[in-house]
Scaffold this active site. Structure first.
Site, short mmCIF file in Angstrom:
data_model
loop_
_atom_site.label_atom_id
_atom_site.label_comp_id
_atom_site.label_asym_id
_atom_site.label_seq_id
_atom_site.Cartn_x
_atom_site.Cartn_y
_atom_site.Cartn_z
N CYS A 128 0.70 -7.57 2.72
CA CYS A 128 1.20 -6.36 2.07
C CYS A 128 1.45 -5.26 3.09
CB CYS A 128 0.20 -5.89 1.02
SG CYS A 128 0.79 -4.52 0.00
N CYS A 129 0.50 -5.08 4.01
CA CYS A 129 0.69 -4.07 5.05
C CYS A 129 1.89 -4.41 5.94
CB CYS A 129 -0.57 -3.96 5.90
SG CYS A 129 -1.96 -3.14 5.11
N CYS A 209 -3.06 3.77 1.13
CA CYS A 209 -2.49 3.41 -0.16
C CYS A 209 -3.56 3.48 -1.25
CB CYS A 209 -1.90 2.00 -0.10
SG CYS A 209 -0.46 1.86 0.98
N CYS A 212 -6.00 0.49 -2.07
CA CYS A 212 -6.85 0.03 -0.96
C CYS A 212 -7.67 1.15 -0.35
CB CYS A 212 -5.98 -0.64 0.12
SG CYS A 212 -5.01 -2.03 -0.49
N CYS A 235 -4.17 -1.37 9.33
CA CYS A 235 -3.02 -1.82 8.54
C CYS A 235 -2.08 -2.71 9.35
CB CYS A 235 -2.25 -0.62 7.98
SG CYS A 235 -1.44 0.40 9.23
#
Length: 246
Positions: A128-129, A209, A212, A235
């Site tokens: 995702c990062c 985010c 998280c 990240c």
């Protein structure tokens, strides 16, 4: 492909050599002095500030604005941020008179393919990062030779030995606040009457985010609220393409 790989290797070597040479010249500089030399002398027109507009961002943004309000500021909008962060970005941009804040978003086609349900952060936070931060930043930094970060040595044990000038992925990285601790940052913010991120008062010490990021319990480590309950600490934007670095 071989030619592209050779070019990338040459670029990385250039960045390593250049960062080492600059450390020899400016290894004792930090804060506004380092910002001024890097933006006005060494990399004029070829350097950007990357800012999360997070818990401590106002200090570095103010330092940069004092030197040159036209320096590009890259802000990664992952589509998973707190609304408070987006409003804080707008407030600081206006307050400091920043004229080139670039809000960078992930590639919508890539998001549709790799995170159609929007829960990649839960299933594979590293992926995702990479999708929402690393790849967009790489695109945004194309054409620059250097970028300014807000990392500090006190934040994590991995960052405790950070130099003020380093390199990664073919770019020189400038770290003006490495030696500043939380007290110095807060004193500067108060001295210049800079607004704090609205989530700080609610116990968020390092803000990323929304899915998280958690509050940090009293006495906890600075980044305990990031990817809480996992071994993940970064990240990825501060790592080399091979995963090394901090």
């Amino acid at each position: 492909m071989a030619g592209m790989n050779a070019l990338a290797a040459d670029r990385k070597q250039w960045a390593r050599d250049h960062a080492a040479a600059l450390r020899n010249l400016y290894g004792s500089l930090d804060g506004e002095g380092l910002v001024k030399v890097m933006t006005q002398l060494e990399f004029r027109g070829r350097i950007a500030l990357v800012s999360s507009f997070g818990a401590e961002s106002a200090v570095l943004l103010h330092l940069v604005a004092k030197v040159d309000r036209t320096i590009p500021v890259i802000f990664l909008d992952t589509d998973k941020l707190f609304g408070e962060t987006l409003r804080y970005r707008d407030r600081l941009t206006k307050l400091l008179g920043l004229t080139d804040v670039r809000t960078i978003e992930p590639d919508p086609v890539a998001v549709a393919e790799r995170d159609p349900d929007g829960v990649l952060w839960r299933d594979d936070p590293n992926a995702c990062c990479r999708l929402r931060k690393v790849e967009p930043l790489n695109r945004a930094l194309s054409g620059f030779d250097a970028w300014i970060t807000g990392r500090k040595r006190f934040q994590t044990k991995e960052r405790a030995e950070l130099p003020n000038l380093e390199s990664a992925n073919g770019l020189v990285k400038v770290n003006p606040l490495i030696s500043w601790d939380a007290e110095a940052l807060d004193a500067y913010r108060i001295a210049y009457d800079l607004p704090a991120h609205p989530l700080v008062e609610d116990g968020y010490l390092s803000i990323g985010c929304m899915p998280c990021t958690d509050r940090v319990a009293p006495g906890g480590e600075y980044r305990d609220g990031r990817w809480a309950g996992s071994e993940k600490k970064e990240c990825g934007i501060h790592l080399e393409a091979d995963g090394s670095g901090i």
